[in-house]
Each structure stands twice: as C-alpha cells, then as structure tokens.
Design an enzyme around this catalytic site. Sequence first.
Site, PDB file in Angstrom:
ATOM      1  N   ASP A   7     145.112  40.321  27.055  1.00 53.91           N
ATOM      2  CA  ASP A   7     145.387  38.997  26.488  1.00 53.91           C
ATOM      3  C   ASP A   7     146.560  38.273  27.122  1.00 53.91           C
ATOM      4  O   ASP A   7     147.143  37.377  26.516  1.00 53.91           O
ATOM      5  CB  ASP A   7     145.666  39.166  24.986  1.00 53.91           C
ATOM      6  CG  ASP A   7     146.753  40.206  24.731  1.00 53.91           C
ATOM      7  OD1 ASP A   7     147.555  40.466  25.651  1.00 53.91           O
ATOM      8  OD2 ASP A   7     146.800  40.761  23.621  1.00 53.91           O
TER       9      ASP A   7
ATOM     10  N   GLU B 177     139.370  45.784  27.197  1.00 53.53           N
ATOM     11  CA  GLU B 177     140.062  45.608  25.907  1.00 53.53           C
ATOM     12  C   GLU B 177     139.641  44.289  25.252  1.00 53.53           C
ATOM     13  O   GLU B 177     140.459  43.450  24.865  1.00 53.53           O
ATOM     14  CB  GLU B 177     141.587  45.689  26.045  1.00 53.53           C
ATOM     15  CG  GLU B 177     142.273  45.980  24.733  1.00 53.53           C
ATOM     16  CD  GLU B 177     143.794  45.877  24.794  1.00 53.53           C
ATOM     17  OE1 GLU B 177     144.335  44.764  24.951  1.00 53.53           O
ATOM     18  OE2 GLU B 177     144.455  46.918  24.673  1.00 53.53           O
TER      19      GLU B 177
ATOM     20  N   ARG C 235     157.108  37.104  21.985  1.00 55.27           N
ATOM     21  CA  ARG C 235     157.541  35.721  21.839  1.00 55.27           C
ATOM     22  C   ARG C 235     157.808  35.346  20.378  1.00 55.27           C
ATOM     23  O   ARG C 235     158.788  34.684  20.069  1.00 55.27           O
ATOM     24  CB  ARG C 235     156.428  34.793  22.337  1.00 55.27           C
ATOM     25  CG  ARG C 235     156.784  33.944  23.492  1.00 55.27           C
ATOM     26  CD  ARG C 235     155.527  33.521  24.231  1.00 55.27           C
ATOM     27  NE  ARG C 235     155.620  34.024  25.582  1.00 55.27           N
ATOM     28  CZ  ARG C 235     156.152  33.348  26.586  1.00 55.27           C
ATOM     29  NH1 ARG C 235     156.603  32.143  26.407  1.00 55.27           N
ATOM     30  NH2 ARG C 235     156.239  33.872  27.768  1.00 55.27           N
TER      31      ARG C 235
ATOM     32  N   HIS D 294     163.167  45.048  27.717  1.00 58.37           N
ATOM     33  CA  HIS D 294     162.316  44.214  28.575  1.00 58.37           C
ATOM     34  C   HIS D 294     163.228  43.374  29.475  1.00 58.37           C
ATOM     35  O   HIS D 294     164.326  42.986  29.062  1.00 58.37           O
ATOM     36  CB  HIS D 294     161.476  43.324  27.656  1.00 58.37           C
ATOM     37  CG  HIS D 294     160.361  42.586  28.323  1.00 58.37           C
ATOM     38  ND1 HIS D 294     160.568  41.547  29.184  1.00 58.37           N
ATOM     39  CD2 HIS D 294     159.014  42.734  28.229  1.00 58.37           C
ATOM     40  CE1 HIS D 294     159.399  41.074  29.606  1.00 58.37           C
ATOM     41  NE2 HIS D 294     158.440  41.785  29.042  1.00 58.37           N
TER      42      HIS D 294
HETATM   43  C1  UD1 Z   1     154.122  38.958  29.011  1.00 57.27           C
HETATM   44  C2  UD1 Z   1     152.839  38.629  28.250  1.00 57.27           C
HETATM   45  C3  UD1 Z   1     152.763  39.418  26.947  1.00 57.27           C
HETATM   46  C4  UD1 Z   1     152.945  40.896  27.198  1.00 57.27           C
HETATM   47  C5  UD1 Z   1     154.204  41.138  28.021  1.00 57.27           C
HETATM   48  C6  UD1 Z   1     154.284  42.594  28.373  1.00 57.27           C
HETATM   49  C7  UD1 Z   1     151.997  36.349  28.488  1.00 57.27           C
HETATM   50  C8  UD1 Z   1     152.061  34.960  27.990  1.00 57.27           C
HETATM   51  N1  UD1 Z   1     152.840  37.217  27.899  1.00 57.27           N
HETATM   52  O1  UD1 Z   1     155.224  38.485  28.250  1.00 57.27           O
HETATM   53  O2  UD1 Z   1     151.499  39.204  26.341  1.00 57.27           O
HETATM   54  O3  UD1 Z   1     153.038  41.558  25.961  1.00 57.27           O
HETATM   55  O4  UD1 Z   1     154.174  40.352  29.228  1.00 57.27           O
HETATM   56  O5  UD1 Z   1     155.533  42.965  28.836  1.00 57.27           O
HETATM   57  O6  UD1 Z   1     151.244  36.669  29.374  1.00 57.27           O
HETATM   58  N2  UD1 Z   1     160.872  39.458  33.950  1.00 57.27           N
HETATM   59  C9  UD1 Z   1     161.537  39.987  35.055  1.00 57.27           C
HETATM   60  N3  UD1 Z   1     160.931  40.997  35.765  1.00 57.27           N
HETATM   61  C10 UD1 Z   1     159.732  41.504  35.409  1.00 57.27           C
HETATM   62  C11 UD1 Z   1     159.076  40.971  34.287  1.00 57.27           C
HETATM   63  C12 UD1 Z   1     159.647  39.944  33.583  1.00 57.27           C
HETATM   64  O7  UD1 Z   1     162.629  39.569  35.386  1.00 57.27           O
HETATM   65  O8  UD1 Z   1     159.248  42.422  36.087  1.00 57.27           O
HETATM   66  C13 UD1 Z   1     161.512  38.348  33.192  1.00 57.27           C
HETATM   67  C14 UD1 Z   1     161.478  37.020  33.970  1.00 57.27           C
HETATM   68  O9  UD1 Z   1     162.658  36.334  33.736  1.00 57.27           O
HETATM   69  C15 UD1 Z   1     160.303  36.299  33.316  1.00 57.27           C
HETATM   70  C16 UD1 Z   1     160.436  36.758  31.869  1.00 57.27           C
HETATM   71  O10 UD1 Z   1     160.808  38.130  31.963  1.00 57.27           O
HETATM   72  O11 UD1 Z   1     160.414  34.882  33.457  1.00 57.27           O
HETATM   73  C17 UD1 Z   1     159.208  36.574  31.007  1.00 57.27           C
HETATM   74  O12 UD1 Z   1     158.027  37.069  31.640  1.00 57.27           O
HETATM   75  P1  UD1 Z   1     156.569  36.517  31.167  1.00 57.27           P
HETATM   76  O13 UD1 Z   1     155.517  37.260  31.893  1.00 57.27           O
HETATM   77  O14 UD1 Z   1     156.545  35.032  31.251  1.00 57.27           O
HETATM   78  O15 UD1 Z   1     156.486  36.856  29.639  1.00 57.27           O
HETATM   79  P2  UD1 Z   1     156.664  38.230  28.873  1.00 57.27           P
HETATM   80  O16 UD1 Z   1     157.535  37.938  27.706  1.00 57.27           O
HETATM   81  O17 UD1 Z   1     157.040  39.302  29.810  1.00 57.27           O
HETATM   82  N1  UDP Z   2     156.255  50.756  28.857  1.00 50.47           N
HETATM   83  C1  UDP Z   2     156.920  51.253  29.975  1.00 50.47           C
HETATM   84  N2  UDP Z   2     158.283  51.121  30.034  1.00 50.47           N
HETATM   85  C2  UDP Z   2     158.988  50.518  29.048  1.00 50.47           C
HETATM   86  C3  UDP Z   2     158.300  50.007  27.927  1.00 50.47           C
HETATM   87  C4  UDP Z   2     156.916  50.129  27.876  1.00 50.47           C
HETATM   88  O1  UDP Z   2     156.304  51.802  30.885  1.00 50.47           O
HETATM   89  O2  UDP Z   2     160.215  50.430  29.162  1.00 50.47           O
HETATM   90  C5  UDP Z   2     154.782  50.846  28.799  1.00 50.47           C
HETATM   91  C6  UDP Z   2     154.184  51.359  27.503  1.00 50.47           C
HETATM   92  O3  UDP Z   2     154.023  52.766  27.526  1.00 50.47           O
HETATM   93  C7  UDP Z   2     152.858  50.637  27.445  1.00 50.47           C
HETATM   94  C8  UDP Z   2     153.131  49.311  28.122  1.00 50.47           C
HETATM   95  O4  UDP Z   2     154.306  49.523  28.907  1.00 50.47           O
HETATM   96  O5  UDP Z   2     151.856  51.295  28.183  1.00 50.47           O
HETATM   97  C9  UDP Z   2     153.318  48.249  27.095  1.00 50.47           C
HETATM   98  O6  UDP Z   2     153.892  47.145  27.672  1.00 50.47           O
HETATM   99  P1  UDP Z   2     154.593  46.031  26.790  1.00 50.47           P
HETATM  100  O7  UDP Z   2     155.152  46.619  25.543  1.00 50.47           O
HETATM  101  O8  UDP Z   2     155.522  45.322  27.704  1.00 50.47           O
HETATM  102  O9  UDP Z   2     153.384  45.019  26.484  1.00 50.47           O
HETATM  103  P2  UDP Z   2     152.269  44.906  25.328  1.00 50.47           P
HETATM  104  O10 UDP Z   2     151.504  46.175  25.273  1.00 50.47           O
HETATM  105  O11 UDP Z   2     152.977  44.571  24.052  1.00 50.47           O
HETATM  106  O12 UDP Z   2     151.454  43.745  25.776  1.00 50.47           O
END
Ligand code: UD1
Ligand code: UDP
Length: 380
Positions: free
Chosen positions: A102, A124, A211, A242
């Site tokens: 999603d 999924e 979010r 995160h």
């Molecule tokens: C995204 C997904 C969410 C998922 C989550 C898993 C969308 C809208 N949201 O949210 O469904 O649960 O990923 O983790 O698709 N960033 C880094 N390095 C990284 C990753 C993220 O610096 O490797 C920081 C960046 O500043 C980035 C911010 O995190 O702009 C947000 O990343 P984004 O993918 O927009 O949203 P998530 O909150 O990570």
């Molecule tokens: N995970 C990871 N390192 C972390 C936190 C989560 O490898 O520090 C793994 C976790 O085991 C799971 C996936 O990342 O498989 C979940 O990702 P996240 O919680 O970011 O996203 P969501 O599942 O809520 O979309």
Amino acid sequence: MPHHPRPKALFVVGTRPDAIKTAPVVLEFRRYPEAVETVLVSTGQHREMLAQALGAFGLKADEDLEVMRHGQTLAQVTSRVLEGLDETFERHRPDVVFAQGDTTTTFVAGLASFYRRLPFAHIEAGLRTDTVWDPFPEEYNRRAVGLFAAQNFAPTVWAADNLRREGVPGASIWVTGNTGIDAVRAIAGQPGDPWFPSHTGRVVLLTTHRRENWGEPQQRIAEAVLRIVNDHPDLLLVVPMHLNPNVRATLEGVLDGHDRIRLIDPPDYADFVRLMERSHLILTDSGGVQEEAPSFGRPVLVLRETTERPEGVTAGTAKLVGTDGEAICLEAGRLLDDPTAYAEMANAVSPYGDGRAAARVRFACLRGLGVETPEEAMWA
Ligand code: UD1
Ligand code: UDP
C-alpha cells in the site's frame, strides 16, 4: 500471449516493507530462469532503508529511479515515480508488473501499469479498514490498485473476501499467506551479534513511524513508554528510529538520555529480526512488525486507532490499543505484570501464513502467463 520468448516479470519496490515482502517472490521467480525473466526496479522512495532491506536477501535493484528527497511530499514522490516508471515500462515491455501492499510506490506502479494496459499483480491484496482516510494514504493506495489488478495475491481468507465483496473477479484472487512470513523465516536463525548480552532484564521494543501518528499521538506514545520504563526497573526499551526526521525529533525529545532507553538507527533486517526475537514485548504502529512478531511468540500492542490486519487481533497475537497514554500504560502493564495474560498472547497462533506464500505467487502468476512450474503440494 507473452511478447518475449519467455515472459518478463518486472517487480517494483520503493520502501523498506516493499523490499522485504517482495524479495521472497523475486528469489522464487529466479529459481526458474528458463521459465521467466525477472527484473527488479527500485523507485528509490527510500534510499538507505531500501538498500538495507534488499541486502538482507542478497538482492540489489537492477535499476533505480532514485526519487528520494528529504521532506518529500506525497505528490512529489507520486509524480517523479510515475514519469520514471512509465519510461521504464516503455523500455522493458514487461508481461506482468508486480508491487506489494500500500505504499506510494505500489499505487504508482499500479497507475503506470494501468496507463499502459499492462497486467498488474498485487502482492498483499485485500487488506481494508472501513475508511479510505485511515491509514493515510495507504488505504487509498491499496484500494486504487484493487480496481484493476489482474492478479490479487491475498495473504488471508479475510483479505480475499474483502476483494470478492468489492466485485473483484474470483478467478483473479489467490490466498497465498503473507510473503513477509516467508521473509522472516528465511532470515531468522542467521548468525549475528546478540542484542544486549549483559542486560539480564526484559527488553521492550518500540517502533513508530505512521503519518497518522506524527506529532501529538507520537508524543503521547513516547511519554507512555517512558512511564512504563520508569515503573519497571528491569526493562530496557529499544527504539529503532525510522530515518524520517519528523519521527526522530519527537522520540528524541522525550526519550533521549535515559539510562535504560536505547534510541538507535534502523538495524538492517537480519539484526531487526534478532531484535524482535530478543524482545519480551513489542509496541508498534508498523504493519509488517505486527505480522512478523507472532512468528516468535512475541505479543504486540498496536499503536493505532484502526487496523487493516484484524486477523492478528482475532487470533490473539496482537491487541489494538490506539495512542492514548493511559491505554498504552494499562495494556503494557498488564502484559508485563500478569504472566497469564502474557502467556495467552505469546501462545496464540499466527494467522499470516506458513512461509510458502512466494511459491504460491510464482506458481499462480506463471500459470496465468501460460508457463507451468512445479506446484510442490503447496496448497495443502
Ligand atoms: C513510507 C510509506 C508507508 C510505509 C513506510 C515504511 C508511503 C506514502 N508511505 O512512509 O506506507 O509504512 O514507508 O517505512 O508510501 N528517509 C530517509 N532514508 C530512507 C527512508 C526515508 O532519509 O531510507 C526519510 C526521508 O527524509 C524521507 C522521509 O524519511 O523524505 C519519509 O519517507 P517517505 O517514503 O516519504 O515516507 P515514510 O514515512 O517512510
Ligand atoms: N524493520 C527493519 N528494521 C527496522 C524496523 C523494521 O528491518 O529498524 C522491518 C520489519 O521487520 C518489517 C518491515 O521493516 O519487515 C516493516 O517496515 P515498516 O515498519 O517501516 O513499514 P510498514 O510495515 O508499517 O509499512
């Protein structure tokens, strides 16, 4: 009919969960190189966290759109990924495009496939809450691709029933189990450093990034877990944060500096799996973590108001507690102080699959493309 001598399957990933839940399927397809060509494309919605997650499976994207920017908005990610994938699809002309779950990457992989009339396969599929606004924007993302997906791989019967109720043709729906369970089983048991070998008390794990929880709800979560730690002198709280700066600022503001709290960078997947195993109790708003934790018999308190994964709540592996501080303290306190309540959750059986989801996806998808691969008695 496939355009290629053997069909080409293109897998799109962008975020950490995309990588973890798609990796088992990519690896499964790559067991049959003579039957299918497999291309792995990263949108780069996540950068470090994506590379980390793919790396745990020995995978690297064949191509990367590198769209991540700090502070990116949903519209920016959407438009950059849409243009990039459209060009990628033009070059590759895949016979099927896969994405999971999603995320924005998934939604846009679907949209770009739709515009090019390419068959889209959704891993999924069928998770639902009762409002499109929560979780935001994920509920919209998965509903949108459900409108046209040619193949829907539902993790559970409940998810498949949601699709049928929406009028999705039954022949496109397969109940496979969740590929995240394949992932966790493939990784669990790998050798690695033990977590906190000198800590003799219990470890509690917290992850929060959604979010809906940014700002005040996350502040309440952090204050509640601080109270829990202060009320239980044997606890060590571990918080893999995160990389989103929004999330880190709130957590650091409340939890930094405590001698029994460790705020850490996200461990890579193998380390994180070991950390789940090391933990006594898990508090999370993550989707994937609530599915994986029961594999180790770890109770999960879900820090959200709604869940698209009610199966765990029904099975007793997870409890939906929301983000009210009193409720979090009460439920965590019960599990920490009442061994009977703890055992009840720890012994409940995971409803998310048997670790053979990826093989089912491979078999069903390739059969749809006119290619027979072994069935391996996997539907029993
Ligand atoms: C995204 C997904 C969410 C998922 C989550 C898993 C969308 C809208 N949201 O949210 O469904 O649960 O990923 O983790 O698709 N960033 C880094 N390095 C990284 C990753 C993220 O610096 O490797 C920081 C960046 O500043 C980035 C911010 O995190 O702009 C947000 O990343 P984004 O993918 O927009 O949203 P998530 O909150 O990570
Ligand atoms: N995970 C990871 N390192 C972390 C936190 C989560 O490898 O520090 C793994 C976790 O085991 C799971 C996936 O990342 O498989 C979940 O990702 P996240 O919680 O970011 O996203 P969501 O599942 O809520 O979309």
